[in-house]
Structures are given as structure tokens and as C-alpha cells.
Design an enzyme around this catalytic site. Structure first.
Site, mmCIF file in Angstrom:
data_model
loop_
_atom_site.group_PDB
_atom_site.id
_atom_site.type_symbol
_atom_site.label_atom_id
_atom_site.label_comp_id
_atom_site.label_asym_id
_atom_site.label_seq_id
_atom_site.Cartn_x
_atom_site.Cartn_y
_atom_site.Cartn_z
ATOM 1 N N TYR A 118 3.591 40.357 79.103
ATOM 2 C CA TYR A 118 3.207 40.346 79.414
ATOM 3 C C TYR A 118 3.745 41.543 80.566
ATOM 4 O O TYR A 118 3.124 40.915 81.667
ATOM 5 C CB TYR A 118 4.109 39.094 79.924
ATOM 6 C CG TYR A 118 3.334 38.108 79.130
ATOM 7 C CD1 TYR A 118 1.808 37.460 78.869
ATOM 8 C CD2 TYR A 118 4.227 38.277 77.429
ATOM 9 C CE1 TYR A 118 1.618 36.559 78.545
ATOM 10 C CE2 TYR A 118 3.058 36.983 76.370
ATOM 11 C CZ TYR A 118 1.911 36.453 76.569
ATOM 12 O OH TYR A 118 1.043 35.634 76.371
ATOM 13 N N HIS A 139 19.341 38.233 87.150
ATOM 14 C CA HIS A 139 18.512 37.350 86.157
ATOM 15 C C HIS A 139 18.185 37.471 84.360
ATOM 16 O O HIS A 139 18.214 38.000 83.852
ATOM 17 C CB HIS A 139 16.505 39.419 86.108
ATOM 18 C CG HIS A 139 16.739 39.145 87.712
ATOM 19 N ND1 HIS A 139 15.599 40.270 87.938
ATOM 20 C CD2 HIS A 139 16.628 38.988 88.485
ATOM 21 C CE1 HIS A 139 15.226 39.921 88.990
ATOM 22 N NE2 HIS A 139 15.141 39.835 89.407
ATOM 23 N N GLU A 167 4.566 34.892 88.507
ATOM 24 C CA GLU A 167 3.405 34.522 87.949
ATOM 25 C C GLU A 167 3.123 32.851 87.614
ATOM 26 O O GLU A 167 4.866 32.290 87.245
ATOM 27 C CB GLU A 167 3.472 36.073 87.075
ATOM 28 C CG GLU A 167 3.255 37.352 87.566
ATOM 29 C CD GLU A 167 3.341 38.212 86.471
ATOM 30 O OE1 GLU A 167 2.731 39.322 86.536
ATOM 31 O OE2 GLU A 167 3.812 37.814 85.103
ATOM 32 N N GLN A 214 24.067 35.308 89.950
ATOM 33 C CA GLN A 214 22.481 33.849 89.976
ATOM 34 C C GLN A 214 22.961 33.872 88.152
ATOM 35 O O GLN A 214 22.406 32.605 87.371
ATOM 36 C CB GLN A 214 20.894 34.368 89.632
ATOM 37 C CG GLN A 214 20.477 35.298 90.030
ATOM 38 C CD GLN A 214 19.659 36.001 90.848
ATOM 39 O OE1 GLN A 214 19.428 35.995 89.537
ATOM 40 N NE2 GLN A 214 18.109 36.110 91.532
ATOM 41 N N TYR A 244 11.422 45.387 96.555
ATOM 42 C CA TYR A 244 12.375 45.227 98.077
ATOM 43 C C TYR A 244 12.406 46.105 98.578
ATOM 44 O O TYR A 244 11.979 45.634 100.146
ATOM 45 C CB TYR A 244 13.593 44.680 97.703
ATOM 46 C CG TYR A 244 13.144 43.361 96.647
ATOM 47 C CD1 TYR A 244 12.547 42.040 96.971
ATOM 48 C CD2 TYR A 244 14.019 43.804 95.082
ATOM 49 C CE1 TYR A 244 13.095 40.963 95.472
ATOM 50 C CE2 TYR A 244 14.177 42.575 94.275
ATOM 51 C CZ TYR A 244 13.016 40.832 94.577
ATOM 52 O OH TYR A 244 13.563 39.958 94.134
#
Length: 364
Positions: free
Chosen positions: A247, A145, A237, A83, A258
């Protein structure tokens, strides 16, 4: 009222799963402005109408109003695996006078990499005067991430989303590092004196308990900052961001691992904020804007999230902080959508994801 019961009620009110409907938006047309983009990640409009589009592989393109594309030089080396790569691009609010643009990207190697943010100026077709303003620490050994979205606040401070690195999710609760956090810095990278205080907190820490924030959007009318983020299997979210708050990730989540295993037994916990919107099952949100344009007045004030998994723009209509309804827009594109940007005339720019990504504009 018992605190735990109160938090649960807030979670039910603000984080409730609301069924999204397919909703026609009236007359509009979709035009292709750019093709053959290799995993495009972000788009922003320059004051003269040209567009900057980043590609995760490490290219930053300047696309003219006639569709002509030039790849800029002076781009830093990026770690383009998984990513990671070249990700967000935003303009300073006073870009017309100072020329500063900001890039986020992954830097390092497979064994040690991190999120980095630079600012630079555009000189013809090259970036000049490059300065590093943020480097996430510690390094991690995962190519996933990163977060990487950015948004300016009215005081010209910059909020930067930093993901949890996947294998390091417990670190999202550790204020001593940047993993799973939102970071707020001045436009030159220094720390604002009015940032919230966290015991043992790393410089710039603004909020914690995030997994992988993929969208940041400041609403100048509500004067509120919103963020969306990927959950695991479920638990995507939208959060209303207030500096100094926690949070919850990975202590509270609607999602599962997963593997199907529970990540946490808690959906609410004292001192942790429930989401404004929960998406279970996941839709994989990828970017976020608050629409304040003129071209689509029916969208004014709504949250618009591009999505990867559900291949739509998810519209969230709010009344105050209550969710009125959700709608699925632009499903006819049948494409994973990576970014959304509102242009100067209120037109909606979209990036489709993939090795042959496209730059689209939706307009009337």
C-alpha cells in the site's frame, strides 16, 4: 496503456479528493451512557447488551445498560505514554460459545516498546485465561504509531494493524518486520497456511506499506476488508485491503512531512496500491465501520470513519469501488471522536476522546 499512466488514472479515480457536505441524517437522538472516561479508545457490545470500553491509561470498563461502570481486574500492564496504552477490544465471532475477547496494547518502556495482542475470558469482573497471541517486532524507541486496530474475517482469522513507529517509516517496506504492516493470525495466534507469501516475510504478514492504520472493517456483504490510516500532513486514506499487496507508504503519499518537506516525489508507483479515498488536508480518521444495521437503513453499506481533527463521522458512499459522495455526520457533537461501533439493534456507539471522554449512543 503505459503502466505508470494506468496507475495514475486509478489514483485519480479511487483516491480523488471529494468535497464532503454537511448532511442531516433525519430524526435521531444522542444519549450519554458513560462519562469521565480517561482517553477511551474502543467500545464493543457484549451479547447481553453490556459494553466493554477500554481507556488508554490501562483500564477496561464494563458498563451496564443502566450506565453503572466497573473496572475489570486482570488487565495486563501497559506502556501508557504518548499514543500508547490499552487500545482495541474485539470479541471472537463465536464469543457466545467460547468467551474469547481480544485486547491490543503497548508494552515495554520508553527505550523499547511494541504492540501486543492477548486473548482472555471474562469471569465476573476479571479477565482470566490470558494468552498472548501476537507481539510486534522489533522493539522501538517511540511512543507513537502503534496501529492497534483489529478485525475478524469470516474464517475466524484475526487481522491486526501494526503502525510504522513514526521514526521508522522506511521499515514499512521491509517485509522482515512488523512495522507498518497488517498481520493475519488464527484466533490462537498461529499463522494461517493460506497467508500470502512475501520473500523474507515475517510470520503472519498480510500486507505492507502502511503508516498508522486506525480502523479495520470487514464488510460481510461485499466480502471486503477496508482500512483507514493516518497520513502525515495530508494523505489520510481509506484502503481496500487485499492480502499480498503493498500500500505504498512511504514511497507513495499525497501528504507532506510536518516540516512541509516532501516525503516522496511519487503519488503512484508500479506494484503499489493507490488509496480508495484520500483525505488531503487531513481529517485524522480514528476508527472505521461498514454500516449493516437496521436502525439507519439510509446508511446501509456505507463506510463510517470517526475523526479526531475534523470532529465528525465521515460517511463515504460507494457504488462498487467508486466513491459516490462524502458527508459529515454528527458535527453538532463538536468533539474529537475516537471510536465507532454498531450495536445489535443498529444503534451507533461513539467514544469522544480526551481526559473526560464520553460513551454516546445514537439511536432512533
Amino acid at each position: 496503456m503505459n503502466y505508470r499512466i494506468g496507475v495514475l488514472l486509478l489514483s485519480l479515480l479511487y483516491g480523488a479528493v471529494i468535497q464532503a457536505t454537511e448532511q442531516p441524517l433525519g430524526d435521531y437522538q444522542v444519549k450519554v451512557l458513560g462519562k469521565a472516561l480517561e482517553f477511551p479508545w474502543a467500545v464493543v457490545e457484549l451479547p447481553d447488551g453490556r459494553l466493554l470500553v477500554s481507556e488508554k491509561v490501562g483500564r477496561l470498563n464494563l458498563i451496564a445498560t443502566d450506565g453503572q461502570k466497573v473496572s475489570l481486574s486482570g488487565i495486563p500492564d501497559v506502556f501508557a505514554q504518548g499514543q500508547g496504552g490499552l487500545m482495541d477490544v474485539v470479541l471472537h465471532p463465536d464469543y457466545a460459545n467460547n468467551g474469547w475477547l481480544y485486547l491490543s496494547f503497548a508494552q515495554g518502556n520508553a527505550q523499547a516498546n511494541h504492540l501486543q495482542v492477548i486473548r482472555a475470558q471474562l469471569d465476573g469482573t476479571r479477565l482470566v485465561h490470558t494468552e498472548t497471541i501476537f507481539s510486534a517486532s522489533p522493539d522501538k524507541a517511540t511512543p507513537v504509531h502503534y496501529g492497534a486496530r483489529m478485525a475478524f474475517l469470516p474464517d475466524h482469522s484475526l487481522v491486526i494493524a501494526s503502525g510504522d513507529g513514526f521514526d521508522y517509516r522506511e521499515q514499512a517496506q521491509n517485509p522482515a518486520n512488523h512495522l507498518g504492516k497488517l498481520i493475519r493470525v488464527k484466533d490462537d495466534g498461529s499463522s494461517p497456511a493460506d497467508n500470502p507469501s512475501f520473500e523474507g516475510g515475517v510470520a503472519g504478514l498480510y500486507s505492507l506499506g502502511h503508516r498508522n492504520p486506525q480502523g479495520l472493517a470487514w464488510d460481510p456483504v461485499r466480502r471486503q476488508l477496508f482500512a483507514n490510516e493516518h497520513g502525515p500532513a495530508g494523505g489520510d486514506e481509506i484502503n481496500l485491503i487485499i492480502g499480498g499487496l503493498n500500500y505504498g507508504w512511504p514511497v507513495i503519499t499525497e501528504g507532506k512531512d510536518y516540516s512541509g518537506a516532501n516525503i516522496s516525489p511519487f503519488r503512484a508507483y508500479p506494484g503499489m496500491q493507490p488509496p480508495l479515498v484520500d483525505w488531503t488536508p487531513s481529517i485524522a480518521p480514528s476508527a472505521l465501520v461498514v454500516y449493516r444495521g437496521e436502525m439507519f437503513p439510509e446508511l446501509r453499506g456505507d463506510l463510517l470513519s470517526t475523526t479526531l481533527k475534523s470532529q465528525e463521522v465521515r460517511r463515504v458512499v460507494l457504488s462498487g469501488e467508486n466513491i459516490v459522495r462524502q458527508e459529515r455526520l454528527f458535527t453538532e457533537l463538536e468533539s474529537r471522536l475516537r471510536d465507532i461501533h454498531i450495536g445489535s439493534r443498529g444503534q451507533i456507539f461513539l467514544l469522544t476522546d480526551g481526559p473526560q471522554g464520553q460513551l454516546l449512543v445514537v439511536e432512533r
